[in-house]
Structure formats: structure tokens, C-alpha cells
Design a protein around this motif. Structure first.
Motif, PDB file in Angstrom:
ATOM      1  N   MET A   1     -76.100 -83.341  30.340  1.00 32.23           N
ATOM      2  CA  MET A   1     -75.340 -82.585  29.364  1.00 32.23           C
ATOM      3  C   MET A   1     -75.053 -81.169  29.876  1.00 32.23           C
ATOM      4  SD  MET A   1     -73.908 -83.136  26.647  1.00 32.23           S
ATOM      5  CE  MET A   1     -73.440 -82.742  25.046  1.00 32.23           C
ATOM      6  N   GLU A   2     -75.977 -80.664  30.653  1.00 29.65           N
ATOM      7  CA  GLU A   2     -75.801 -79.330  31.230  1.00 29.65           C
ATOM      8  C   GLU A   2     -74.579 -79.283  32.150  1.00 29.65           C
ATOM      9  OE1 GLU A   2     -76.479 -75.389  31.823  1.00 29.65           O
ATOM     10  OE2 GLU A   2     -77.629 -76.661  30.491  1.00 29.65           O
ATOM     11  N   THR A   3     -74.392 -80.347  32.922  1.00 32.62           N
ATOM     12  CA  THR A   3     -73.243 -80.405  33.835  1.00 32.62           C
ATOM     13  C   THR A   3     -71.941 -80.442  33.054  1.00 32.62           C
ATOM     14  OG1 THR A   3     -74.591 -81.590  35.432  1.00 32.62           O
ATOM     15  CG2 THR A   3     -72.223 -81.692  35.743  1.00 32.62           C
ATOM     16  N   PHE A   4     -71.922 -81.183  31.950  1.00 29.81           N
ATOM     17  CA  PHE A   4     -70.710 -81.273  31.134  1.00 29.81           C
ATOM     18  C   PHE A   4     -70.369 -79.918  30.517  1.00 29.81           C
ATOM     19  CE2 PHE A   4     -68.511 -82.416  27.125  1.00 29.81           C
ATOM     20  CZ  PHE A   4     -67.365 -82.935  27.703  1.00 29.81           C
ATOM     21  N   LYS A   5     -71.372 -79.201  30.038  1.00 24.23           N
ATOM     22  CA  LYS A   5     -71.142 -77.861  29.478  1.00 24.23           C
ATOM     23  C   LYS A   5     -70.609 -76.920  30.553  1.00 24.23           C
ATOM     24  CE  LYS A   5     -74.646 -78.050  25.885  1.00 24.23           C
ATOM     25  NZ  LYS A   5     -75.916 -77.503  25.398  1.00 24.23           N
ATOM     26  N   ARG A   6     -71.167 -77.050  31.745  1.00 23.54           N
ATOM     27  CA  ARG A   6     -70.707 -76.231  32.875  1.00 23.54           C
ATOM     28  C   ARG A   6     -69.249 -76.544  33.217  1.00 23.54           C
ATOM     29  NH1 ARG A   6     -73.177 -73.350  36.896  1.00 23.54           N
ATOM     30  NH2 ARG A   6     -72.322 -73.577  38.982  1.00 23.54           N
ATOM     31  N   TYR A   7     -68.902 -77.844  33.217  1.00 19.82           N
ATOM     32  CA  TYR A   7     -67.522 -78.251  33.472  1.00 19.82           C
ATOM     33  C   TYR A   7     -66.581 -77.697  32.408  1.00 19.82           C
ATOM     34  CZ  TYR A   7     -63.307 -81.005  33.514  1.00 19.82           C
ATOM     35  OH  TYR A   7     -61.987 -81.367  33.508  1.00 19.82           O
ATOM     36  N   LEU A   8     -66.965 -77.792  31.143  1.00 19.23           N
ATOM     37  CA  LEU A   8     -66.112 -77.277  30.069  1.00 19.23           C
ATOM     38  C   LEU A   8     -65.889 -75.775  30.202  1.00 19.23           C
ATOM     39  CD1 LEU A   8     -67.307 -79.240  26.916  1.00 19.23           C
ATOM     40  CD2 LEU A   8     -65.195 -79.541  28.228  1.00 19.23           C
ATOM     41  N   MET A   9     -66.932 -75.055  30.622  1.00 24.11           N
ATOM     42  CA  MET A   9     -66.783 -73.616  30.821  1.00 24.11           C
ATOM     43  C   MET A   9     -65.771 -73.332  31.941  1.00 24.11           C
ATOM     44  SD  MET A   9     -69.540 -70.781  32.048  1.00 24.11           S
ATOM     45  CE  MET A   9     -69.591 -71.510  33.666  1.00 24.11           C
ATOM     46  N   PHE A  10     -65.923 -74.044  33.069  1.00 29.72           N
ATOM     47  CA  PHE A  10     -64.984 -73.847  34.175  1.00 29.72           C
ATOM     48  C   PHE A  10     -63.570 -74.286  33.798  1.00 29.72           C
ATOM     49  CE2 PHE A  10     -68.702 -73.972  37.211  1.00 29.72           C
ATOM     50  CZ  PHE A  10     -68.561 -72.645  37.591  1.00 29.72           C
ATOM     51  N   GLN A  11     -63.452 -75.394  33.075  1.00 24.57           N
ATOM     52  CA  GLN A  11     -62.129 -75.873  32.688  1.00 24.57           C
ATOM     53  C   GLN A  11     -61.459 -74.887  31.744  1.00 24.57           C
ATOM     54  OE1 GLN A  11     -60.690 -78.890  33.944  1.00 24.57           O
ATOM     55  NE2 GLN A  11     -59.040 -77.585  33.288  1.00 24.57           N
ATOM     56  N   GLY A  12     -62.217 -74.336  30.828  1.00 30.18           N
ATOM     57  CA  GLY A  12     -61.664 -73.325  29.927  1.00 30.18           C
ATOM     58  C   GLY A  12     -61.178 -72.098  30.682  1.00 30.18           C
ATOM     59  N   MET A  13     -61.977 -71.659  31.657  1.00 32.98           N
ATOM     60  CA  MET A  13     -61.552 -70.508  32.467  1.00 32.98           C
ATOM     61  C   MET A  13     -60.295 -70.831  33.258  1.00 32.98           C
ATOM     62  SD  MET A  13     -65.099 -68.722  33.846  1.00 32.98           S
ATOM     63  CE  MET A  13     -64.846 -69.466  35.395  1.00 32.98           C
TER      64      MET A  13
END
Length: 68
Positions: A1-13
Motif C-alpha cells: 500500500m505504501e508503494t501505491f501511495k507513493r505512486y499517487l503522490m508522484f502521479q499527482g505531481m
């Protein structure tokens, strides 16, 4: 789940910094009958694809590797 949150943060940026791609795609689909706007589809598609791939690469580079 941590990786998915990290991906969402990068995708948002990436979509904040690279909002030009989706804007070009919206512009193309709003002015659909006009053939002079065909370039907006290809440029928008390229920029949006690059944004997604960059976010995936950044996520993969920061994920710690598990040793078996």
C-alpha cells in the motif's frame, strides 16, 4: 500500500507539472471536426504518456528491493 501511495503522490505531481498534455487532449476532443488541431492529439498523448511513465519510474526507483 505504501508503494501505491507513493505512486499517487508522484502521479499527482506529474499532472500538476505536466498539465499541458491533458489540456491538449481536451482541446482536441472539444474541437473534434477541425483537422488543423490533429497535432494536439499526438502531442497531448505523448506528454500524458511520458507523465505516467516518469511517475512509474520514480516510484520504482524509490522502492526498496526485498532480498529473498
Amino acid at each position: 500500500m505504501e508503494t501505491f501511495k507513493r505512486y499517487l503522490m508522484f502521479q499527482g505531481m506529474m499532472f500538476v507539472f505536466g498539465i499541458v498534455g491533458p489540456i491538449f487532449l481536451v482541446m482536441y476532443f472539444v474541437t473534434q471536426p477541425d483537422p488543423t488541431v490533429r497535432w494536439a492529439y499526438w502531442i497531448g498523448l505523448f506528454i500524458t504518456t511520458a507523465d505516467v511513465l516518469i511517475a512509474l519510474a520514480l516510484t520504482a526507483s524509490g522502492t526498496p528491493k526485498k532480498d529473498d
